[in-house]
Design a protein around this motif. Sequence first.
Motif, mmCIF file in Angstrom:
data_model
loop_
_atom_site.group_PDB
_atom_site.id
_atom_site.type_symbol
_atom_site.label_atom_id
_atom_site.label_comp_id
_atom_site.label_asym_id
_atom_site.label_seq_id
_atom_site.Cartn_x
_atom_site.Cartn_y
_atom_site.Cartn_z
ATOM 1 N N ILE A 142 -32.816 3.358 -26.669
ATOM 2 C CA ILE A 142 -33.179 4.666 -27.221
ATOM 3 C C ILE A 142 -31.910 5.363 -27.650
ATOM 4 C CG2 ILE A 142 -34.120 6.953 -26.728
ATOM 5 C CD1 ILE A 142 -36.291 4.892 -26.844
ATOM 6 N N VAL A 143 -31.900 5.845 -28.886
ATOM 7 C CA VAL A 143 -30.797 6.662 -29.392
ATOM 8 C C VAL A 143 -31.403 7.988 -29.838
ATOM 9 C CG1 VAL A 143 -28.893 6.853 -31.029
ATOM 10 C CG2 VAL A 143 -29.618 4.590 -30.232
ATOM 11 N N GLY A 144 -30.871 9.100 -29.358
ATOM 12 C CA GLY A 144 -31.495 10.362 -29.741
ATOM 13 C C GLY A 144 -30.681 11.586 -29.388
ATOM 14 N N THR A 145 -31.234 12.729 -29.765
ATOM 15 C CA THR A 145 -30.614 14.015 -29.468
ATOM 16 C C THR A 145 -31.197 14.565 -28.165
ATOM 17 O OG1 THR A 145 -32.255 15.008 -30.948
ATOM 18 C CG2 THR A 145 -30.063 14.594 -31.854
ATOM 19 N N PRO A 146 -30.407 15.336 -27.414
ATOM 20 C CA PRO A 146 -30.865 15.793 -26.092
ATOM 21 C C PRO A 146 -32.182 16.562 -26.119
ATOM 22 C CG PRO A 146 -28.508 16.129 -26.310
ATOM 23 C CD PRO A 146 -29.000 15.710 -27.667
ATOM 24 N N ILE A 204 -31.746 15.129 -18.475
ATOM 25 C CA ILE A 204 -31.905 13.736 -18.911
ATOM 26 C C ILE A 204 -31.168 12.787 -17.973
ATOM 27 C CG2 ILE A 204 -31.319 12.107 -20.759
ATOM 28 C CD1 ILE A 204 -31.668 14.587 -22.683
ATOM 29 N N ILE A 205 -29.923 13.118 -17.651
ATOM 30 C CA ILE A 205 -29.120 12.223 -16.800
ATOM 31 C C ILE A 205 -29.744 12.098 -15.413
ATOM 32 C CG2 ILE A 205 -26.860 11.905 -15.728
ATOM 33 C CD1 ILE A 205 -25.648 13.290 -18.213
ATOM 34 N N ALA A 206 -30.353 13.184 -14.940
ATOM 35 C CA ALA A 206 -31.000 13.153 -13.622
ATOM 36 C C ALA A 206 -32.181 12.186 -13.600
ATOM 37 C CB ALA A 206 -31.461 14.553 -13.231
ATOM 38 N N ALA A 207 -32.738 11.855 -14.784
ATOM 39 C CA ALA A 207 -33.892 10.947 -14.867
ATOM 40 C C ALA A 207 -33.473 9.483 -14.944
ATOM 41 C CB ALA A 207 -34.746 11.309 -16.089
ATOM 42 N N THR A 208 -32.170 9.217 -14.938
ATOM 43 C CA THR A 208 -31.670 7.838 -14.989
ATOM 44 C C THR A 208 -31.196 7.409 -13.611
ATOM 45 O OG1 THR A 208 -29.394 8.504 -15.524
ATOM 46 C CG2 THR A 208 -30.912 8.181 -17.377
ATOM 47 N N PRO A 209 -31.148 6.106 -13.342
ATOM 48 C CA PRO A 209 -30.691 5.631 -12.025
ATOM 49 C C PRO A 209 -29.215 5.966 -11.779
ATOM 50 C CG PRO A 209 -31.870 3.901 -13.211
ATOM 51 C CD PRO A 209 -31.616 5.002 -14.198
ATOM 52 N N ARG A 210 -28.869 6.258 -10.550
ATOM 53 C CA ARG A 210 -27.481 6.560 -10.206
ATOM 54 C C ARG A 210 -26.595 5.322 -10.347
ATOM 55 N NH1 ARG A 210 -26.441 11.351 -7.729
ATOM 56 N NH2 ARG A 210 -24.573 10.480 -6.746
ATOM 57 N N SER A 211 -27.206 4.153 -10.320
ATOM 58 C CA SER A 211 -26.440 2.909 -10.398
ATOM 59 C C SER A 211 -26.044 2.526 -11.823
ATOM 60 C CB SER A 211 -27.268 1.766 -9.800
ATOM 61 O OG SER A 211 -28.501 1.627 -10.509
ATOM 62 N N ARG A 212 -26.412 3.345 -12.794
ATOM 63 C CA ARG A 212 -26.137 3.034 -14.202
ATOM 64 C C ARG A 212 -24.630 3.019 -14.476
ATOM 65 N NH1 ARG A 212 -26.799 8.448 -13.594
ATOM 66 N NH2 ARG A 212 -24.906 9.523 -14.303
#
Length: 459
Positions: A127-131, A171-179
């Motif tokens: 996914i590529v996009g604007t915040p 948005i970042i909070a919705a991604t895994p911490r292990s990323r």
Amino acid sequence: MDDTAFSSLPLAPALIANLKSMGYAEMTAIQAAALPRALAGVDLIGQAKTGSGKTAAFALPALTKLNPRDFGVQTLVLCPTRELANQVSSEMRRLARYQQNIKVVTLCGGQSIGPQIGSLEHGAHVIVGTPGRIKDHLRKKTLSLARVNTLVLDEADRMLEMGFVDDMETIIAATPRSRQTLLFSATFPDNIQLLSERFQNSPERISVAVLHDKQQITQRFYICERSQRLVALEKVLIHLQPAAVVVFCNTKQLVRDVCDFLNRDGVRAFALHGDMEQRDRERVLIQFKQLSCLILVATDVAARGLDIEDLPAVINFELPRDSEVYVHRIGRTGRSGKLGTAISLITDAEMFKLKGIGEHLENTPKIEAIEHVPDDDKGLPVPAYVTLLIQGGRRDKLRPGDILGALTGDGGIKGDSVGKITVTDNTSYVAIERTQQDKALKSLREGKIKGRKFKVRRS
């Protein structure tokens, strides 16, 4: 083995072959610095000048980790503008051609969310996009980021400057911490460091030379009275005779004022600023890239995502407040080994800015009076091309080759009279030599493309 060769990296042979077919001969400075570390899985915070090849620096590590059989989102790239997001998406699709069925989806505002939801229902690897639009999809639960293993923050300084910090945090909070998190920024204000500290894990900082080769970009500084700056701009444009030029202004209102002045004098100048509708911004950028508009007057934020491979000149109608922004502006010309010209109009009140630029460039700028620019009576050049707009695009299964075939086949237009062809979701744009525009317009209106009739007009 040459340490700037892509073959020196642990990349699949098919990927290296694809890079070769795309003309990637050897790594740029930012690629050589970033790729070994990013491929090793570490977080990076990188700085490089415009046109440095940073898209490949984050795309290649992300693509190598993709599982093609898993249609969950594995890579997320956040960009400040729709133009940059489209540019990054296009490049990532080209880089991903070495393996089959990799789906890259672009999610930006300024377009209907319905088709985006439909596309996401079938899954996506990247996914590529604007915040703003990414956050919309998260709120609607039409997008899951639970399987993201690579997060890229591209031009992070501009995202912060445009007020996206809250959206980015959500948005970042919705991604895994292990990323793995790869952050790229043209400048490094304090808030970039704070962003890195919050969302990255022991990142390594990479910074390649942001100063431009003195032999590559000719910089000229002309002093004039503030009240004469518009007249001075026109004088410079007439003398320069640019094939294409971006004129930078610090405010949206000044962009409008400059365009109004130039257009009153019969010059075809287009504005690009944040108050414009997305559809109008896209149309302006396409026409500028197709060389049917020679003069683009823009603010810094609006010009992000503007990628012209062979832009011969930029003009600072006024100096930016920050020296790094000046470097970023002039870096849009003189790319890929080509020569470029950067001209700045300054007043007495801006001398403190010029001093800061000199310190940043480690060089004392030479100031000339605007009167040193010769008076020419040849006028500004007329664009060699005219853009025709076709009311049909990717959703109508149109491709550039279909349009070219219609023009050069039944249309009887020579291939070298057709310039760049750009196909978007619903609309296509084709550049035609000015002398052939009437013939091409008549041909497209009376003929068919892929057996179908489409409405066509001058853009």
